[in-house]
Design a protein around this motif. Structure first.
Motif, PDB file in Angstrom:
ATOM      1  N   VAL A  13     -12.520   3.687   6.726  1.00  0.00           N
ATOM      2  CA  VAL A  13     -11.957   4.044   5.430  1.00  0.00           C
ATOM      3  C   VAL A  13     -11.065   5.258   5.668  1.00  0.00           C
ATOM      4  O   VAL A  13     -11.290   6.022   6.612  1.00  0.00           O
ATOM      5  CB  VAL A  13     -13.024   4.354   4.352  1.00  0.00           C
ATOM      6  N   VAL A  14     -10.034   5.406   4.825  1.00  0.00           N
ATOM      7  CA  VAL A  14      -9.033   6.439   5.071  1.00  0.00           C
ATOM      8  C   VAL A  14      -9.102   7.536   4.017  1.00  0.00           C
ATOM      9  O   VAL A  14      -9.064   7.269   2.820  1.00  0.00           O
ATOM     10  CB  VAL A  14      -7.613   5.822   5.083  1.00  0.00           C
ATOM     11  N   LEU A  31      -3.151  10.029  -3.771  1.00  0.00           N
ATOM     12  CA  LEU A  31      -4.495   9.811  -3.220  1.00  0.00           C
ATOM     13  C   LEU A  31      -5.176  11.111  -2.820  1.00  0.00           C
ATOM     14  O   LEU A  31      -6.386  11.263  -2.976  1.00  0.00           O
ATOM     15  CB  LEU A  31      -4.401   8.915  -1.978  1.00  0.00           C
ATOM     16  N   ARG A  49       0.116  -1.335  -4.726  1.00  0.00           N
ATOM     17  CA  ARG A  49      -0.256  -1.322  -3.304  1.00  0.00           C
ATOM     18  C   ARG A  49      -0.649   0.110  -2.953  1.00  0.00           C
ATOM     19  O   ARG A  49       0.083   1.054  -3.281  1.00  0.00           O
ATOM     20  CB  ARG A  49       0.954  -1.797  -2.476  1.00  0.00           C
ATOM     21  N   ILE A  50      -1.823   0.276  -2.364  1.00  0.00           N
ATOM     22  CA  ILE A  50      -2.282   1.613  -1.968  1.00  0.00           C
ATOM     23  C   ILE A  50      -1.868   1.825  -0.507  1.00  0.00           C
ATOM     24  O   ILE A  50      -2.345   1.137   0.387  1.00  0.00           O
ATOM     25  CB  ILE A  50      -3.822   1.747  -2.117  1.00  0.00           C
ATOM     26  N   ASP A  51      -0.952   2.753  -0.291  1.00  0.00           N
ATOM     27  CA  ASP A  51      -0.268   2.854   0.999  1.00  0.00           C
ATOM     28  C   ASP A  51      -0.389   4.260   1.603  1.00  0.00           C
ATOM     29  O   ASP A  51       0.384   5.156   1.276  1.00  0.00           O
ATOM     30  CB  ASP A  51       1.204   2.485   0.779  1.00  0.00           C
ATOM     31  N   THR A  52      -1.359   4.414   2.531  1.00  0.00           N
ATOM     32  CA  THR A  52      -1.532   5.732   3.165  1.00  0.00           C
ATOM     33  C   THR A  52      -0.365   6.058   4.099  1.00  0.00           C
ATOM     34  O   THR A  52      -0.238   7.179   4.569  1.00  0.00           O
ATOM     35  CB  THR A  52      -2.848   5.804   3.976  1.00  0.00           C
ATOM     36  N   GLY A  53       0.478   5.056   4.382  1.00  0.00           N
ATOM     37  CA  GLY A  53       1.649   5.282   5.236  1.00  0.00           C
ATOM     38  C   GLY A  53       2.812   5.888   4.473  1.00  0.00           C
ATOM     39  O   GLY A  53       3.797   6.324   5.079  1.00  0.00           O
ATOM     40  N   ASP A  87      -1.956   3.435   8.235  1.00  0.00           N
ATOM     41  CA  ASP A  87      -1.091   2.896   7.193  1.00  0.00           C
ATOM     42  C   ASP A  87      -1.723   1.695   6.486  1.00  0.00           C
ATOM     43  O   ASP A  87      -1.612   0.562   6.948  1.00  0.00           O
ATOM     44  CB  ASP A  87       0.244   2.501   7.843  1.00  0.00           C
ATOM     45  N   THR A  88      -2.372   1.958   5.343  1.00  0.00           N
ATOM     46  CA  THR A  88      -3.000   0.852   4.603  1.00  0.00           C
ATOM     47  C   THR A  88      -1.949  -0.079   3.994  1.00  0.00           C
ATOM     48  O   THR A  88      -2.275  -1.161   3.519  1.00  0.00           O
ATOM     49  CB  THR A  88      -3.909   1.372   3.464  1.00  0.00           C
ATOM     50  N   GLY A  89      -0.673   0.337   4.012  1.00  0.00           N
ATOM     51  CA  GLY A  89       0.405  -0.493   3.488  1.00  0.00           C
ATOM     52  C   GLY A  89       0.893  -1.528   4.490  1.00  0.00           C
ATOM     53  O   GLY A  89       1.674  -2.411   4.138  1.00  0.00           O
ATOM     54  N   ARG A 128       0.463   8.975  -0.502  1.00  0.00           N
ATOM     55  CA  ARG A 128      -0.563   9.994  -0.225  1.00  0.00           C
ATOM     56  C   ARG A 128      -0.586  11.093  -1.274  1.00  0.00           C
ATOM     57  O   ARG A 128      -1.629  11.717  -1.496  1.00  0.00           O
ATOM     58  CB  ARG A 128      -0.347  10.595   1.175  1.00  0.00           C
ATOM     59  N   VAL A 175      -9.548   5.409   0.886  1.00  0.00           N
ATOM     60  CA  VAL A 175      -9.048   4.033   0.846  1.00  0.00           C
ATOM     61  C   VAL A 175      -9.865   3.133   1.771  1.00  0.00           C
ATOM     62  O   VAL A 175     -10.022   3.413   2.948  1.00  0.00           O
ATOM     63  CB  VAL A 175      -7.556   3.969   1.246  1.00  0.00           C
ATOM     64  N   ASP A 176     -10.369   2.047   1.187  1.00  0.00           N
ATOM     65  CA  ASP A 176     -11.125   1.054   1.941  1.00  0.00           C
ATOM     66  C   ASP A 176     -10.415  -0.283   1.769  1.00  0.00           C
ATOM     67  O   ASP A 176     -10.462  -0.890   0.695  1.00  0.00           O
ATOM     68  CB  ASP A 176     -12.560   0.986   1.376  1.00  0.00           C
ATOM     69  N   VAL A 177      -9.753  -0.745   2.829  1.00  0.00           N
ATOM     70  CA  VAL A 177      -8.934  -1.964   2.713  1.00  0.00           C
ATOM     71  C   VAL A 177      -9.771  -3.234   2.575  1.00  0.00           C
ATOM     72  O   VAL A 177      -9.230  -4.320   2.360  1.00  0.00           O
ATOM     73  CB  VAL A 177      -7.933  -2.113   3.891  1.00  0.00           C
ATOM     74  N   GLU A 203      -7.177  -1.767  -1.097  1.00  0.00           N
ATOM     75  CA  GLU A 203      -5.796  -1.867  -0.601  1.00  0.00           C
ATOM     76  C   GLU A 203      -4.815  -2.117  -1.750  1.00  0.00           C
ATOM     77  O   GLU A 203      -3.618  -1.854  -1.619  1.00  0.00           O
ATOM     78  CB  GLU A 203      -5.672  -2.943   0.466  1.00  0.00           C
TER      79      GLU A 203
END
Lengths: 181, 173
Positions: free
Chosen positions: A166-167, B157, B54-58, A65-67, B154, B163-165, B38
């Motif tokens: 990285v994701v 994306l 905000r880039i949110d993979t969650g 979760d990047t958020g 997602r 994504v690289d935070v 991010e």
């Protein structure tokens, strides 16, 4: 002019060549679909991954979760106690794969106030946990969330991802072997 | 002998082509993807302005700040009855710039969170980042209380971005 043996030989060499090409192609393509790929030294992980907690060796499913700033772990039965004059915390983690409760004990680092939109802020204990994700081992802060209705027991936030991963959200459980899933 | 040589030539050409294509696959994925941080400055075409997102993979689905949501010929109680209808809403970015957006409702999403279950309208918006334009389904939500007025999930994306935070295009405190 055309000898049957020649045709057979030719046919055999075509089959052989195709086989060789397939094997080479698979070998070349493998790193793409298989585990532990890297970009600029950072390991690529998917939207969901397995995370192992060390030294308990408990493996859990995690949402990447990047958020989220801080990572979190879903726990039950937390109890604060004192050891050598310092505050410690004991808690249980549900290992779904083995279907058992695993007891963890850690030094309590601090309490974190969790702001929630349109809801009261709550305090959660924070501990340092050593984890293995893919090829990487890191020790980072986790907030302990005392609830079991999480979609996944672990949330991996930016404090673990930074400088390590990285994701790529099209992958799921990409760092583990297929037979382990 | 001539046939043999021809066959041999044909096989080597096929080999070469296959080898090249498999090597191509190995080289393209996933390095052909763009790496996003991010946070990222993303232009929403229908709003005519950009947001620090905000880039949110969650998050599964992208969501945008929407106020004064009005449905033309609103059916009332059941939001699902409004699918396909025209909707307009006001959005505001992190620099307090306003825009009114008019588009159509493509779906109603059921969202469960800490406060319970709510239903949100879903619209399709064109989101552009560094020259890459990509349409995505976006939830309408009052995000006044949240720092980021555009949350990239997602669904935007997927298959195009990594994504690289460690990267960021700004942080809202």
């Amino acid at each position: 002019m055309i000898d049957l043996a020649d045709v057979r030989k030719g046919f055999r060499s075509v089959i052989g060549a195709l086989f060789a090409v397939t094997v080479t192609g698979l070998a070349l393509a493998e790193p793409v679909t298989q585990k532990c790929e890297e970009i600029g030294g950072l390991e690529i992980i998917g939207e969901l991954e397995y995370v192992s907690f060390i030294p308990e060796d408990t493996r859990l499913k995690a949402r990447i979760d990047t958020g989220a700033q801080t990572s979190s772990l879903s726990i039950t039965d937390k109890k604060l106690f004192e050891r050598d004059g310092r505050k410690w915390i004991r808690f249980h983690v549900h290992d779904a794969m083995k279907n058992e409760l695993v007891e963890f004990e850690r030094l309590l680092k601090r309490s974190a106030k969790i702001k929630r939109h349109e809801a009261e802020a709550i305090e959660r204990p924070v501990v340092e946990l050593k984890i293995r994700l893919g090829k990487t081992e890191v020790k980072r802060e986790f907030t302990l969330a005392d609830r079991s209705d999480f979609e996944y027991p672990v949330l991996i936030g930016r404090n673990v991802l930074a400088n390590n991963f990285v994701v790529n959200v099209i992958h799921k459980f990409s760092t583990s072997n297929i037979e382990e899933q | 002998m001539a046939e043999r040589r021809k066959a041999g030539f044909f096989v080597s050409v096929v080999c070469l082509l296959l080898l090249m294509s498999s090597a191509q696959v190995a080289a393209d994925a996933p390095r052909g993807k763009r790496t996003i941080g991010e946070t990222a400055v993303i232009a929403v075409e229908q709003a005519g302005m950009s947001f620090l997102a905000r880039i949110d993979t969650g998050a599964r689905v992208t969501s945008i700040h929407a106020m004064d949501v009005e449905v033309k010929h609103d059916a009332g109680d059941d939001k699902k009855d409004n699918i396909g209808k025209e909707v307009s809403f006001t959005t505001e970015n992190e620099r307090h710039k306003w825009a009114k957006v008019t588009t159509s409702i493509v779906d109603v999403a059921k969202v469960r969170n800490a406060q319970g279950t709510e239903y949100r309208y879903v619209v399709e918006l064109k989101l552009k980042w560094q020259g890459i334009e990509k349409s995505a389904l976006v939830n309408l939500r009052d995000r006044s209380a949240m720092s980021y007025k555009l949350l990239i999930g997602r669904n935007w994306l997927s298959s195009d971005f990594i994504v690289d935070v460690d990267r960021s295009e700004g942080i809202i405190k």
